[in-house]
Design a protein around this motif. Structure first.
Motif, PDB file in Angstrom:
ATOM      1  N   PRO A 165       0.844  -1.178   0.004  1.00 38.97           N
ATOM      2  CA  PRO A 165      -0.012   0.057   0.003  1.00 38.97           C
ATOM      3  C   PRO A 165       0.733   1.358   0.169  1.00 38.97           C
ATOM      4  O   PRO A 165       2.224   1.366   0.349  1.00 38.97           O
ATOM      5  N   ALA A 175     -10.590   6.043   4.673  1.00 41.09           N
ATOM      6  CA  ALA A 175     -10.586   4.560   4.086  1.00 41.09           C
ATOM      7  C   ALA A 175      -9.710   4.530   2.631  1.00 41.09           C
ATOM      8  O   ALA A 175      -9.943   5.501   2.002  1.00 41.09           O
ATOM      9  N   THR A 176      -9.067   3.509   2.494  1.00 37.34           N
ATOM     10  CA  THR A 176      -8.390   3.387   1.193  1.00 37.34           C
ATOM     11  C   THR A 176      -8.740   2.209   0.363  1.00 37.34           C
ATOM     12  O   THR A 176      -9.271   1.251   0.921  1.00 37.34           O
ATOM     13  N   ALA A 177      -8.772   2.323  -1.001  1.00 36.62           N
ATOM     14  CA  ALA A 177      -8.969   0.944  -1.771  1.00 36.62           C
ATOM     15  C   ALA A 177      -8.137   1.093  -2.880  1.00 36.62           C
ATOM     16  O   ALA A 177      -7.745   1.972  -3.629  1.00 36.62           O
ATOM     17  N   PRO A 178      -7.553  -0.036  -3.065  1.00 36.91           N
ATOM     18  CA  PRO A 178      -6.407  -0.173  -4.394  1.00 36.91           C
ATOM     19  C   PRO A 178      -7.208   0.018  -5.744  1.00 36.91           C
ATOM     20  O   PRO A 178      -8.432  -0.245  -5.911  1.00 36.91           O
ATOM     21  N   VAL A 179      -6.873   0.965  -6.601  1.00 38.56           N
ATOM     22  CA  VAL A 179      -7.499   1.174  -7.978  1.00 38.56           C
ATOM     23  C   VAL A 179      -6.477   0.588  -8.998  1.00 38.56           C
ATOM     24  O   VAL A 179      -7.290  -0.281 -10.013  1.00 38.56           O
ATOM     25  N   GLU A 285      -4.412   4.614  -5.685  1.00 37.87           N
ATOM     26  CA  GLU A 285      -5.444   4.270  -4.469  1.00 37.87           C
ATOM     27  C   GLU A 285      -6.514   5.099  -4.610  1.00 37.87           C
ATOM     28  O   GLU A 285      -6.144   6.439  -4.760  1.00 37.87           O
ATOM     29  N   ARG A 290     -15.268   7.291   5.785  1.00 38.45           N
ATOM     30  CA  ARG A 290     -15.599   5.895   6.256  1.00 38.45           C
ATOM     31  C   ARG A 290     -16.993   6.107   5.919  1.00 38.45           C
ATOM     32  O   ARG A 290     -17.686   4.946   5.635  1.00 38.45           O
ATOM     33  N   SER A 297     -20.671   7.277  -3.112  1.00 38.70           N
ATOM     34  CA  SER A 297     -20.436   5.776  -3.506  1.00 38.70           C
ATOM     35  C   SER A 297     -20.536   5.153  -4.890  1.00 38.70           C
ATOM     36  O   SER A 297     -19.637   4.633  -5.215  1.00 38.70           O
ATOM     37  N   THR A 304     -13.200   1.836  -8.545  1.00 42.53           N
ATOM     38  CA  THR A 304     -12.411   0.613  -8.034  1.00 42.53           C
ATOM     39  C   THR A 304     -13.000  -0.777  -8.764  1.00 42.53           C
ATOM     40  O   THR A 304     -12.463  -1.686  -8.475  1.00 42.53           O
ATOM     41  N   ARG A 305     -13.817  -0.554  -9.628  1.00 38.21           N
ATOM     42  CA  ARG A 305     -14.283  -1.476 -10.321  1.00 38.21           C
ATOM     43  C   ARG A 305     -13.451  -2.196 -11.245  1.00 38.21           C
ATOM     44  O   ARG A 305     -12.453  -1.551 -11.961  1.00 38.21           O
TER      45      ARG A 305
END
Length: 305
Positions: A165, A175-179, A285, A290, A297, A304-305
């Motif tokens: 990360p 919050a984080t999410a990989p792209v 990312e 949160r 959304s 992130t799809r």
């Protein structure tokens, strides 16, 4: 104008006192701070006196107005404290809901390119009334903007080992999410002696001149850490955010860069040479609060799809 009431000896350090102190120290003037904060000059003086009384030390020299040694130490603490409080307010506002259909998308220049543009188009098709503002900034500014509620979604990038990360500051409550992850390549002029190589190792480039462009590419300090050497030296620092200008500096021989391979495809005068060691990728990312409303959304899901 706001008039301060009486301040008792039982008062303790409060955010508005810290904010007043930081403003006076920054402006070097009680009267200028009063105008900026919307207080009377008397109120500003009372705030500083209350803070000094609570801590038991002088925080500001009066002529000229500048921090004492103790005041400088307090400034080191005050900034993070005030930013954390603003981040808490933003987090609470997000939990309470958001105005429907309005999203501010912030991102680093390379993180916003390609995939983000396509995802934004997809989200706007699924939500016809979606209003989006796009803001470009360096990584820390994007994360800070999300933390303070100025940016709803942030896209940040950096160069790391595969699957690692990003190391993000001020992201404790986010919050984080990989792209995406993609290979990196060395960007260098087409006539450079290394341009015909099939690959390079970062350690072999310790004597090369590098471009330091923290607003777009990985900061040179991160590359030194990745390469395991402190010898990578900056020949030129670029403070802007325009990728084409940065690549034109590479083409003219002002220094080397490490960039995602896709950013170098078809760039005139620039050759992309893969990096064989250490193993590194360009990682993007998504950063957000949160709690997400419907519009945020939907865009987050598309990204992130």
């Amino acid at each position: 104008m706001i008039h301060a009431g009486s301040i008792s000896n039982t008062d303790r350090v409060e955010p508005h006192l810290l904010r007043t102190f930081v403003t006076v120290a920054a402006l070097g003037s009680f009267s200028a701070a009063a105008r900026q904060l919307g207080y009377t000059q008397s109120a500003v003086s009372q705030h500083i006196a209350a803070l000094e009384g609570d801590l038991g030390v002088a925080l500001l020299h009066r002529r000229p107005v500048e921090p004492t040694a103790a005041g400088q130490r307090l400034l080191d603490h005050a900034g993070p404290i005030l930013r954390r409080m603003e981040a808490a307010r933003a987090d609470i506002r997000r939990a309470a809901g958001e105005p429907p259909g309005k999203v501010v998308l912030g991102g680093c220049p390379l993180a916003l390119a390609g995939r983000a543009a396509r995802a934004l188009a997809e989200a706007r098709r699924s939500l016809p009334g979606l209003e989006v503002s796009v803001r470009t900034a360096a990584r820390d500014a994007v994360v800070g903007g999300v933390a303070l509620g100025e940016i709803d979604l942030g896209l940040v990038d950096g160069i790391v080992a595969p699957s690692d990360p990003l190391r993000l500051h001020d992201a404790d409550f986010l919050a984080t999410a990989p792209v995406a992850e993609e290979p990196v390549a060395l960007a260098l002029p087409g006539e450079h002696p290394l341009a015909t190589r099939s690959s390079v190792r970062l350690r072999d480039l310790a004597d090369a001149n590098w471009l330091d462009a923290p607003g777009i590419a990985a900061p040179l300090g991160e590359l030194r850490a990745a390469a395991g050497t402190d010898d990578l030296r900056s020949a030129l620092r670029y403070e802007g955010g325009d990728t084409r200008t940065l690549l034109s500096l590479v083409a003219e021989g002002h220094g080397l860069l490490l960039l995602p391979a896709s950013a170098l495809a078809g760039v005139q005068g620039v050759r992309a040479v893969p990096v064989s060691a250490p193993r590194l990728v360009h990682r993007t990312e998504l950063v957000h609060g949160r709690t997400l409303g419907a519009a945020v959304s939907a865009l987050a899901a598309a990204l992130t799809r």
